[in-house]
Design an enzyme around this catalytic site. Sequence first.
Site: not given
Ligand code: NAD
Length: 270
Positions: A159, A163
């Site tokens: 990744h 991450k």
């Molecule tokens: P990222 O860090 O770019 O985005 C996360 C966002 O959430 C940030 O803008 C952050 O400020 C916000 N955030 C944090 N705490 C919060 C809260 N209490 N309330 C509201 N917003 C809050 O991360 P990303 O790359 O978008 O990934 C997010 C999550 O999704 C990770 O856990 C990643 O592993 C997961 N993910 C899952 C899949 C899937 O298919 N299930 C795919 C991609 C990413």
Amino acid sequence: MSDAAAIVVCGAAGRMGRLLIGLGREQPDLRIAGAVEVCGHPCLGEDAGAVAAGSPLGVAIADDLARILRPDHVVVDFTGVPDAAIRHAAVAVERSAALVVGTTGFDARQREELCALAPRTRSVVAANFSVGVAVLTELVTLAARLLDRRFEAEIVELHHHSKRDAPSGTALALGRAVAAARGLDFDGDARLAREGMVGARPPEEIGIVALRAGDAVGDHTVVFGGLGERLELVHRAQSRDCLARGALRAARWIVDRAPGLYSMRDVLGL
Ligand code: NAD
């Protein structure tokens, strides 16, 4: 079937959040009803559509899900903070709103908490929302059953460097699929790191290795290593679009379901 599903994106300014809003607003059967970010985030109060790199949507980014959530909404959590995802799940349960959780990185206690909350409303929880990974999981289950334990299972994931959790939720889910197919105890048999004089590998071990480099969206390889031959099943996400589209599909699908905890397998009817 109901009209457009009204989704509230938690983690709205994140990589996945922006994509969910950007792709979701283009779909006629979806409506962006709300957007939530963490307290103190610089994008609070801004228009979620503009933040997602498009035209304004008329939805301001808020910092309190409970203030904006209604029973006909679907909470879509990609905050990447397990405790935040659990809090959002609790709000969804309290409001009888539907729930889609994409956040990964839950420890055992957090996982238990989420799994206790989620079935109390209509929920889909998936470590990976891509169709390809759902099919990969089916293939891994089949291979783990067809190949005896002498075909030793190892999982390698790659990744991007930002991450937060390792190994990926998808790698852990694939490991659990191998364990379930072989009647193993994943928590006891998974080997998440090797270093030094580790000795011979027990055949039931399920090794998982995490690589982090550059902007890789997410690759997963499941290796079944036998004597004189090796089977490898590989999935590579080439962009986050497949993940966001899968989560939006799950959000649309969950609206008309009975309360319960569903998987991507259910959404896709596999
Ligand atoms: P990222 O860090 O770019 O985005 C996360 C966002 O959430 C940030 O803008 C952050 O400020 C916000 N955030 C944090 N705490 C919060 C809260 N209490 N309330 C509201 N917003 C809050 O991360 P990303 O790359 O978008 O990934 C997010 C999550 O999704 C990770 O856990 C990643 O592993 C997961 N993910 C899952 C899949 C899937 O298919 N299930 C795919 C991609 C990413």
